[in-house]
Scaffold this motif. Structure first.
Motif, short mmCIF file in Angstrom:
data_model
loop_
_atom_site.label_atom_id
_atom_site.label_comp_id
_atom_site.label_asym_id
_atom_site.label_seq_id
_atom_site.Cartn_x
_atom_site.Cartn_y
_atom_site.Cartn_z
N VAL A 149 10.78 -16.12 8.88
CA VAL A 149 11.14 -16.44 10.26
C VAL A 149 9.92 -16.36 11.17
O VAL A 149 9.80 -17.12 12.13
N ARG A 150 8.98 -15.46 10.87
CA ARG A 150 7.76 -15.40 11.66
C ARG A 150 6.99 -16.71 11.55
O ARG A 150 6.44 -17.22 12.55
N ALA A 151 6.94 -17.28 10.35
CA ALA A 151 6.25 -18.56 10.17
C ALA A 151 6.95 -19.66 10.97
O ALA A 151 6.29 -20.47 11.63
N LEU A 152 8.27 -19.69 10.91
CA LEU A 152 9.02 -20.70 11.67
C LEU A 152 8.77 -20.56 13.17
O LEU A 152 8.60 -21.55 13.87
N CYS A 153 8.75 -19.32 13.64
CA CYS A 153 8.49 -19.08 15.07
C CYS A 153 7.08 -19.53 15.46
O CYS A 153 6.89 -20.17 16.51
N LEU A 154 6.10 -19.20 14.64
CA LEU A 154 4.72 -19.60 14.95
C LEU A 154 4.57 -21.11 14.96
O LEU A 154 3.87 -21.68 15.81
N ILE A 155 5.21 -21.79 14.01
CA ILE A 155 5.12 -23.25 13.97
C ILE A 155 5.75 -23.84 15.24
O ILE A 155 5.15 -24.71 15.89
N ARG A 156 6.94 -23.36 15.60
CA ARG A 156 7.61 -23.91 16.77
C ARG A 156 6.82 -23.60 18.05
O ARG A 156 6.68 -24.47 18.92
N GLU A 157 6.32 -22.38 18.17
CA GLU A 157 5.56 -22.04 19.37
C GLU A 157 4.33 -22.94 19.51
O GLU A 157 4.02 -23.45 20.59
N THR A 158 3.63 -23.14 18.40
CA THR A 158 2.39 -23.91 18.43
C THR A 158 2.65 -25.38 18.69
O THR A 158 1.92 -26.03 19.46
#
Length: 397
Positions: free
Chosen positions: A74-83
């Motif tokens: 989920v951290r990866a998904l959040c980072l992708i969406r934020e970026t």
């Protein structure tokens, strides 16, 4: 350039920093060239194809079905969406819907369903959608009327409507939640994969919004679907939907955070160069107060969002309270930050085509979809009361 000091927080590992750099390169060099705001359908198709080629959608599905990991990170998904959101709200949308649209299959699907549906998503050759809301059942899922009736031993027939469905009209398949009647209310819902070419399925209406995305109202008229395309057991639809949202609600907050970071950076550029009354705006105490509020909102939201993502990645079975907090604070804080950015840009802030005007339109829907702010408050309050009751009971024993 956003402040990246948050990547040193203990929520992240080195692979998260590497991933963010990869996504930033993609967003900075490729995303804008794929987007035509007069053709959002074509833009989303092009973005999905490019995400697949770049290996980004692999993070939205699991291995060994084309995904990057055996479990969703989920951290990866959040980072992708934020970026992505920092660069383009539409790019974020195109990525996010691939994960949400296949989340039920990733989390609850059979091996055969995963083998059939997940690899094309990871490769960017298919588009997915998540169909939960209805004209009379948005926040109140228990009011769902779309129903599936048995049609022989191996099929069901769907009748009813769904609305505000992201990727509606361009998706190749939809995860559709419907009433199957095993019990009253939310305990009598199930989930089915419905192909876009299924007889009896139609896109009844395309929906235009202030920040254009592919959205539609869907209609099912005796739509015949194989029972083998049911996800999970009969009556598990609500559980499947909520478990999926447990993962993806935090990422909505992350998308809002990306928009907020961009608004803050645009504002810093504005106030350090714009002169009023013989000084830059940045030298004015009132403006400094606004900047402090913006920075506080950004960091507070980031802490809440990545706490929820970290908890899920550590193996927490359910994080409904934390995910709701992340979604609520992330979207509400971003709205405040962007509103202040518009104010500090003055007339330029409401000029059509300016970046902060675009952010102002983009952020508004995030406070509504995947559970409106008031729904998140209910979830947080009820879980807080339940936790208090459990602690009180334990202390009394």
């Amino acid at each position: 350039m956003p402040d990246l000091s948050f990547l040193a927080w203990p929520f992240f590992a080195s692979e998260h920093t590497d991933l963010r750099q990869q996504v930033e390169r993609f967003a900075a060099t490729e995303a804008d060239g794929l987007i035509d705001h007069h053709d959002v359908d074509g833009s989303c198709r092009r973005l999905v194809t490019a995400f697949g080629k770049a290996g980004l959608i692999r993070h939205a599905v699991t291995a060994p079905f084309g995904g990057a990991r055996e479990r969703l990170d989920v951290r990866a998904l959040c980072l992708i969406r934020e970026t992505l959101a920092y660069q383009s709200g539409l790019a974020d949308f195109a990525f996010a819907m691939q994960g949400l649209g296949t989340g039920p299959i990733t989390l609850f699907g059979t091996t055969e369903q995963k083998q059939r549906y997940l690899p094309p998503i990871a490769a960017g050759t298919a588009i997915a959608a998540f169909a939960l809301s209805e004209p009379e059942a948005g926040s109140d899922v228990a009011a769902m009327a779309c129903a599936a009736e048995p049609d022989g031993p191996d099929h069901v027939r769907l009748n009813g409507e769904k609305t505000w469905i992201s990727n509606g009209g361009i998706a190749d398949r939809y995860v559709v939640f419907c009433r199957t009647g095993e019990a009253p209310g939310v305990k009598g819902l199930s989930a089915f994969v419905v192909e876009a070419d299924a007889p009896g399925f139609a896109v009844a209406e395309r929906l235009d919004t202030i920040a254009p995305h592919p959205l539609a109202r869907l209609r099912f008229t005796d739509c015949r679907v194989p029972v083998s395309q049911r996800i999970g057991a009969p009556g598990e639809g609500f559980k499947i939907a909520m478990a999926t949202l447990d993962v993806f609600r935090s990422t909505v907050g992350a998308a809002a955070l990306g928009l907020a970071r961009r608004a803050l950076d645009e504002t810093l550029g504005r106030v350090t160069t714009r002169r009023l009354f013989g000084a830059t705006m940045a030298e004015m105490p009132a403006v400094q107060g606004h900047l402090a509020d913006m920075a506080l909102d950004v960091d507070s939201a980031a802490l809440m969002i990545y706490r929820a993502a970290w908890m899920k990645d550590q193996g927490a079975a359910r994080i409904s309270r934390e995910a709701s907090m992340a979604k609520l604070l992330g979207t509400e804080a971003a709205s405040r930050v962007i509103d202040t950015a518009v104010q500090l840009h003055g007339g330029d802030g409401v000029r059509k085509g300016s970046k902060v005007e675009e952010l102002y339109r983009e952020v508004r829907a995030l406070r509504i979809y995947e559970g409106a702010t008031d729904v998140q408050k209910l979830i947080i309050a009820r879980q807080t009361l339940a936790d208090h009751g459990a602690r009180t009971a334990a202390a009394a024993r």
